[in-house]
Design an enzyme around this catalytic site. Structure first.
Site, short mmCIF file in Angstrom:
data_model
loop_
_atom_site.label_atom_id
_atom_site.label_comp_id
_atom_site.label_asym_id
_atom_site.label_seq_id
_atom_site.Cartn_x
_atom_site.Cartn_y
_atom_site.Cartn_z
CB CYS A 215 68.40 11.27 -78.86
SG CYS A 215 68.70 11.99 -80.78
N GLY B 39 50.53 -17.28 -78.67
CA GLY B 39 51.19 -17.21 -78.24
C GLY B 39 52.12 -18.33 -78.47
CD GLU C 83 42.28 -15.05 -77.83
OE1 GLU C 83 42.81 -15.17 -77.01
OE2 GLU C 83 41.32 -14.86 -77.46
N PRO C 84 46.39 -16.62 -82.29
CG PRO C 84 46.06 -18.09 -83.99
CD PRO C 84 45.69 -18.21 -83.20
N GLY C 85 48.70 -14.89 -83.04
CA GLY C 85 48.69 -14.15 -83.84
C GLY C 85 50.27 -13.73 -84.58
NE ARG C 86 55.66 -13.69 -80.73
CZ ARG C 86 55.49 -13.00 -80.16
NH1 ARG C 86 56.43 -11.91 -80.72
NH2 ARG C 86 54.79 -12.32 -79.06
NE ARG D 82 58.53 -8.31 -80.80
CZ ARG D 82 59.21 -9.46 -80.37
NH1 ARG D 82 60.26 -9.83 -80.78
NH2 ARG D 82 58.87 -10.26 -79.20
CE1 TYR E 21 57.99 -6.82 -74.69
CE2 TYR E 21 57.44 -7.01 -76.77
CZ TYR E 21 57.21 -7.06 -75.92
OH TYR E 21 56.22 -6.43 -75.87
CE1 TYR F 220 51.34 -8.52 -80.48
CE2 TYR F 220 52.39 -10.18 -81.09
CZ TYR F 220 51.25 -9.65 -80.49
OH TYR F 220 50.50 -10.37 -80.37
#
Ligand code: LLP
Length: 469
Positions: free
Chosen positions: A376, A268, A306-309, A345, A349, A406
């Site tokens: 559309c 995170g 657990e980093p992803g971004r 995204r 968000y 993501y």
């Protein structure tokens, strides 16, 4: 301001500050090798206009050196790093992660299959998910994943049965929620008690799950897991969450005489999406967790994260071609050849991005522009609001940075658009990570009205089929 339909068009509104943020203005949101040479964007020593000519647009571009650099930084900061595969996965990419010494967190059977196919040693894989199917649990046990992160009571029983049936003892983490609502978008906050994930510490749910696990010889409680949420920049919640997990470890020791030596406190860490924003660096993220833990659990502990971004986010750029430039009373709309099917995204968000002309030096005056997609929907926005040069024209390439996490992972075929390719660049060379979909790929699942055999289904016992139709 309401404009009467009869009002004359006033044209694009000039805005300050001057222009969209390229790699020279906002290095924090671009891949570390991004440069502008002779007006054209280069990444990994590769000309983006040349790459777009070779591969087409929209195109996801990943800077391999940047991914590896971030992976190394995280590896140095924590005892163990599980890269969160949900941010982006491909077999070549898994090879980078593996070679840099990281572990891998997967959250579906598909991600697990890809990880195994890519040669990630199974003992370095952690399996997540709040409703893992029996097939997914079986695949996890059979492939020998290092740890299954258990999320619910049903799963504890199912996993114990599967492990016992294969004469294995499966290592697990119990996922808990510490009751902290992270300071982030509500959809990305996972550490409060009113969420679908894990077992709340408050109310004794986590303690009960631990008790149950300890009664099952086919499961070994290796640690406790907690993940507060995503795109977090504030340290205080991380500290307090870790403190509460530490207090749980102390309770477990008091109740069962078991001293747990491992915690996984999730991912995170936030990144910069716009000029002037900051990222949460690995050493500060990990230090906050350690500080929080120490206040309630003084014993040595292996800390996994657990980093992803934070590993892949700013290593990635999406390249689009401009198709339409439309001046309206309040702003200019620049339509590109992708949209919410490759960049979900902003519409999901309300996320904000910048954009930069990648194919030439564009030195027109800045005008308030929305970069929009070709779907559309009015909400089909790629960059809600950016000051782009007013000489922008059809055929220009626009690069949107900080799209490594993501974007490809959440791409869809909405409006039957084929999903873009993902390519990696490094040292002046480019390689294919994921090929572009073709119109034939998109049509391939069309059933054409083929009959479904209900009688056969009625005769079959057991869970519903996931392989057919
Ligand atoms: N660990 C767990 C258990 C997670 O659920 C996640 C993200 C991560 C680690 C990695 O989080 P990261 O370091 O990448 O922030 N699709 C959203 C974010 C939702 C992520 C879900 N879980 C987005 O586009 O921002």
């Amino acid at each position: 301001m309401l404009l009467d339909a009869a009002d004359p068009q006033v044209g694009p509104v000039p805005v300050r500050p001057a222009r969209s943020a390229g790699p020279d203005d906002a290095p924090d949101v671009w891949p570390s090798t991004a440069r502008v040479q002779d007006g054209a964007l280069h990444i990994g020593g590769v000309s983006i206009p040349h790459l777009a000519r070779a591969c087409g647009t929209p195109l996801y571009v990943l800077d391999e050196a940047d991914v590896r650099r971030r992976a190394r930084q995280w590896h140095a900061a924590a005892d163990r790093v599980h890269y969160a595969g949900k941010a982006f996965l491909s077999t070549e990419f898994v090879g980078w992660i593996r070679d840099e010494g990281l572990h891998l967190d997967v959250c579906s059977g598909g991600e697990l299959s890809l990880a195994i196919a890519a040669g990630m040693p199974a003992h370095r894989i952690a399996m997540h998910g709040n409703n893992k199917s029996i097939d997914e649990l079986r695949a996890a046990v059979h492939s020998g994943v290092g740890v299954v992160v258990v999320d619910c009571t049903e799963e504890i029983e199912r996993l114990a049965q599967l492990a016992a049936a294969t004469n294995r003892v499966q290592d697990i983490y119990v996922r808990v929620t510490p009751g902290i609502v992270a300071d982030t978008h509500a959809y990305m906050a996972t550490g409060g008690d009113d969420v679908k994930f894990g077992f709340p510490i408050a109310g004794g749910y986590a303690a009960a799950a631990v008790r149950r696990v300890l009664g099952l010889p086919a499961l070994r409680l290796r640690g406790v897991h907690s993940h507060l949420g995503s795109q977090i920049l504030d340290l205080s919640g991380l500290r307090e969450g870790a403190h509460r997990v530490g207090a749980l470890l102390a309770d477990i020791e008091r109740a069962h005489g078991l001293r747990i030596g491992e915690v996984d406190l999730g991912g995170g860490a936030g990144i910069a999406y716009l000029a002037g924003q900051r990222r949460l660096e690995p050493d500060r993220f990990v230090a906050a967790l350690r500080d929080g833990l120490r206040t309630s659990w003084p014993h040595p502990v292996t800390l996994a994260v657990e980093p992803g971004r934070a590993i892949v986010g700013t290593a990635g750029v999406t390249v689009y071609e401009v198709g339409v430039v439309k001046d309206r009373a309040l702003r200019r709309f620049v339509s590109v050849d992708g949209g919410m099917s490759d960049a979900l995204r902003p519409s999901l968000y309300g996320a904000d991005y910048t954009a930069f002309v990648a194919s030439r030096a564009a030195d027109g005056d800045p005008v308030l522009t929305s970069v929009v997609g070709k779907h559309c929907e009015t909400g089909d926005v790629v960059v809600p609001s950016v000051a782009l040069p007013d000489d922008i024209a059809p055929g220009d390439l626009l690069a949107v940075p900080a799209t490594g996490a993501y974007h490809a992972a959440m791409a869809s075929n909405y409006n039957l658009l084929p999903r873009p390719a993902v390519v990696a660049v490094a040292d002046g060379r480019a390689k294919l990570l994921v090929r572009r979909e073709t119109p034939a790929d998109v049509l391939a699942r069309d059933g054409g009205g083929a009959p479904i055999d209900l009688a056969a289904a009625a005769r079959r016992v057991g869970p519903s089929s996931t392989t057919s139709p």
